[in-house]
Design an enzyme around this catalytic site. Structure first.
Site, PDB file in Angstrom:
ATOM      1  N   ASP A 254      55.900  28.075  39.237  1.00  0.00           N
ATOM      2  CA  ASP A 254      54.849  27.055  39.114  1.00  0.00           C
ATOM      3  C   ASP A 254      54.349  27.077  37.614  1.00  0.00           C
ATOM      4  O   ASP A 254      54.986  27.981  36.671  1.00  0.00           O
ATOM      5  CB  ASP A 254      53.542  27.470  39.913  1.00  0.00           C
TER       6      ASP A 254
HETATM    7  N1  URA Z   1      55.833  31.428  44.693  1.00  0.00           N
HETATM    8  C1  URA Z   1      54.517  30.827  44.263  1.00  0.00           C
HETATM    9  O1  URA Z   1      53.651  30.607  44.603  1.00  0.00           O
HETATM   10  N2  URA Z   1      54.783  30.241  42.960  1.00  0.00           N
HETATM   11  C2  URA Z   1      55.938  30.551  42.156  1.00  0.00           C
HETATM   12  O2  URA Z   1      55.727  30.159  40.905  1.00  0.00           O
HETATM   13  C3  URA Z   1      56.954  31.138  42.722  1.00  0.00           C
HETATM   14  C4  URA Z   1      56.989  31.404  43.870  1.00  0.00           C
END
Ligand code: URA
Length: 240
Positions: A106
């Site tokens: 993310d």
């Molecule tokens: N899980 C998440 O919620 N976000 C990420 O960036 C990676 C794994």
């Protein structure tokens, strides 16, 4: 026999741009037949000479395998019209070769992100069938308890009813946990923790398979993987 400049040979192998090759050579990060050579203009016959960069022989396949310490605030995407992406952090020479991020973090997640131009390797790492583990450290708003770890072990059911595979939850302190997952659903770690009443306030990926984040890399910095590291991510999967 054809002799070429060392910086050109290193650039042609695809591991870096011409200016980066010059810099690495001057920094003593390039060896010719096992001995460090710091002269970018020195001439060698690539057909009969061995070259290595950062201790790693230049690969015949020419594929690139990169570890990035992803900073917060950049998208994991090939391009975006408005926001900075991880590709903006890569040298143009690598982008031209078709480098792409392996999986996705993310925008606000930091830590280990792999990039490659080896489609087969990248695909195998993200394929749910491969069950490559991913280790995250999460700061949560709330207090993690042993019952949460037990729920992770059994397999969390997300709020939308989606069943997750059994996962690991290690409680380092009441609001700092480590999560190990073997799949990559959308916002998976955040949603798993949220389902236990533990909203995530910071998330960092520490490990993919057998490969840990090189903590000497500051956020935004990257380096090539060694052959051993490339294999450690998912043993036995290196493309021929
Ligand atoms: N899980 C998440 O919620 N976000 C990420 O960036 C990676 C794994």
């Amino acid at each position: 026999m054809s002799f070429l400049r060392l910086d050109k040979i290193i650039t042609d192998s695809g591991v870096c741009s011409r200016s980066q090759a010059k810099e690495w050579i001057r920094q003593g990060r390039v060896a010719v037949n096992g001995a460090v050579c710091t002269d970018p203009a020195s001439k060698w016959d690539p057909a009969t000479t061995g070259f290595s960069v950062n201790g790693e022989p230049i690969r015949e396949s020419g594929h690139i395998y990169v570890m990035l310490h992803k900073p917060a605030g950049v998208l994991t995407a090939a391009r975006d019209p408005r926001q900075p992406t991880v590709m903006d952090l890569m040298p143009p020479a690598w982008k031209k070769r078709g480098l792409f991020p392996v999986g996705r973090l993310d925008k606000d997640t930091t830590g280990l992100l792999l990039l490659t131009d080896d489609g087969e390797w990248g695909h195998r790492i993200i394929s749910p069938k491969s069950r490559v583990s991913k280790l995250y450290e999460a700061r949560v708003d709330g207090t993690a308890a042993p019952e949460d770890a037990e729920a992770f072990r059994r397999g969390i059911v997300l709020k939308d009813g989606l069943q997750c595979l059994p996962a690991g939850l290690e409680i380092l302190s009441p609001s700092l946990v480590r999560v190990t997952v073997f799949e990559g659903k959308y916002h998976q770690v955040k949603r798993m923790l949220a389902s236990r009443g533990l909203p995530v306030t910071a998330l960092k990926r520490l490990r993919v398979g057998g490969l840990g984040l090189d903590e000497s890399l500051s956020p935004g910095e990257y380096r090539l993987l060694t052959k051993e590291e490339t294999e450690a991510v998912a043993p036995g999967m290196l493309s021929k």
